[in-house]
Write a protein that holds these residues in place. Structure first.
Motif, short mmCIF file in Angstrom:
data_model
loop_
_atom_site.label_atom_id
_atom_site.label_comp_id
_atom_site.label_asym_id
_atom_site.label_seq_id
_atom_site.Cartn_x
_atom_site.Cartn_y
_atom_site.Cartn_z
N ASP A 1 0.81 -1.22 0.00
CA ASP A 1 0.00 0.00 0.00
C ASP A 1 0.84 1.26 0.00
O ASP A 1 0.34 2.34 -0.31
CB ASP A 1 -0.93 0.00 1.22
CG ASP A 1 -1.95 -1.12 1.17
OD1 ASP A 1 -2.45 -1.42 0.07
OD2 ASP A 1 -2.23 -1.70 2.23
N LEU A 2 2.11 1.15 0.37
CA LEU A 2 2.99 2.31 0.39
C LEU A 2 3.57 2.61 -0.98
O LEU A 2 3.61 3.77 -1.42
CB LEU A 2 4.14 2.08 1.39
CG LEU A 2 3.76 1.95 2.85
CD1 LEU A 2 4.97 1.51 3.67
CD2 LEU A 2 3.20 3.26 3.38
N THR A 3 4.03 1.59 -1.67
CA THR A 3 4.74 1.76 -2.95
C THR A 3 3.94 2.53 -3.99
O THR A 3 4.49 3.44 -4.64
CB THR A 3 5.20 0.39 -3.48
OG1 THR A 3 5.98 -0.24 -2.46
CG2 THR A 3 6.04 0.54 -4.73
N PRO A 4 2.64 2.22 -4.20
CA PRO A 4 1.90 2.94 -5.25
C PRO A 4 1.71 4.43 -5.00
O PRO A 4 1.38 5.18 -5.91
CB PRO A 4 0.53 2.24 -5.28
CG PRO A 4 0.72 0.95 -4.56
CD PRO A 4 1.84 1.15 -3.61
N ALA A 5 1.94 4.87 -3.77
CA ALA A 5 1.74 6.29 -3.45
C ALA A 5 2.88 7.17 -3.96
O ALA A 5 2.79 8.39 -3.89
CB ALA A 5 1.61 6.46 -1.93
N PHE A 6 3.93 6.55 -4.50
CA PHE A 6 5.10 7.30 -4.95
C PHE A 6 5.42 6.97 -6.41
O PHE A 6 5.15 5.87 -6.88
CB PHE A 6 6.32 6.96 -4.07
CG PHE A 6 6.13 7.35 -2.64
CD1 PHE A 6 6.49 8.60 -2.19
CD2 PHE A 6 5.58 6.44 -1.73
CE1 PHE A 6 6.30 8.96 -0.86
CE2 PHE A 6 5.40 6.79 -0.41
CZ PHE A 6 5.75 8.06 0.03
N ASP A 7 6.05 7.90 -7.07
CA ASP A 7 6.51 7.69 -8.43
C ASP A 7 7.97 7.23 -8.38
O ASP A 7 8.84 7.84 -8.98
CB ASP A 7 6.36 8.99 -9.23
CG ASP A 7 6.58 8.78 -10.72
OD1 ASP A 7 6.37 7.64 -11.19
OD2 ASP A 7 6.97 9.75 -11.41
N LEU A 8 8.19 6.16 -7.60
CA LEU A 8 9.53 5.61 -7.41
C LEU A 8 9.45 4.10 -7.58
O LEU A 8 8.38 3.51 -7.44
CB LEU A 8 10.04 5.92 -5.99
CG LEU A 8 10.20 7.40 -5.64
CD1 LEU A 8 10.45 7.56 -4.15
CD2 LEU A 8 11.34 8.02 -6.43
N THR A 9 10.58 3.47 -7.83
CA THR A 9 10.60 2.02 -7.99
C THR A 9 10.47 1.34 -6.63
O THR A 9 10.77 1.94 -5.59
CB THR A 9 11.91 1.55 -8.65
OG1 THR A 9 12.99 1.85 -7.76
CG2 THR A 9 12.12 2.22 -10.01
N GLY A 10 10.06 0.08 -6.65
CA GLY A 10 9.96 -0.70 -5.43
C GLY A 10 11.27 -0.76 -4.66
O GLY A 10 11.28 -0.58 -3.43
N PRO A 11 12.40 -1.02 -5.34
CA PRO A 11 13.67 -1.05 -4.61
C PRO A 11 14.01 0.29 -3.94
O PRO A 11 14.61 0.29 -2.86
CB PRO A 11 14.69 -1.40 -5.70
CG PRO A 11 13.91 -2.17 -6.71
CD PRO A 11 12.54 -1.50 -6.72
#
Length: 124
Positions: A67-77
């Motif tokens: 749920d955190l990752t999609p909130a940013f325009d950054l890669t998972g790593p």
């Protein structure tokens, strides 16, 4: 562990009693500053500050990395790197459940940091 980290005094950042008086009341000893600085440094990055806010305000007290990752325009790593920094600074705990990792804030440490930054004396 580095020699510097091994020589730092033990300050219980998980205690519910303040580690030290607010910096507006008294100078922070060098040893205390060395222990607290990594947490402040970790929060000095905009992405980590946003992640910390999302984790600390999560319904139920925890949030899945999914749920955190999609909130940013950054890669998972990149998100994982920021979360690792928050973990290493002692600001969050993490628990793996299957393929996902769930994060929760460590309120006692956040209270320690907030107490250090307090401008007015705490109310009883």
């Amino acid at each position: 562990m580095s020699k510097q980290a091994a020589s730092l005094p033990v300050i219980d950042l998980t205690a519910d009693v303040p580690c030290c008086p607010p910096l507006a009341q008294r100078r922070v000893p060098a040893e205390t500053a060395a222990v607290l600085a990594p947490a402040f440094k970790a929060l000095g990055d905009p992405v980590r500050l946003q992640l910390m806010s999302m984790i600390a305000s999560a319904t139920g007290g925890e949030v899945c990395v999914c749920d955190l990752t999609p909130a940013f325009d950054l890669t998972g790593p990149t998100i994982s790197h920021h979360l690792k920094t928050l973990r290493e600074a002692g600001l969050v705990d993490a628990e793996r459940r299957g393929t996902w990792v769930y994060y929760r804030a460590r309120p006692a440490i956040l209270r320690q940091l907030a107490g250090l930054l307090a401008v007015e004396p705490p109310t009883a």
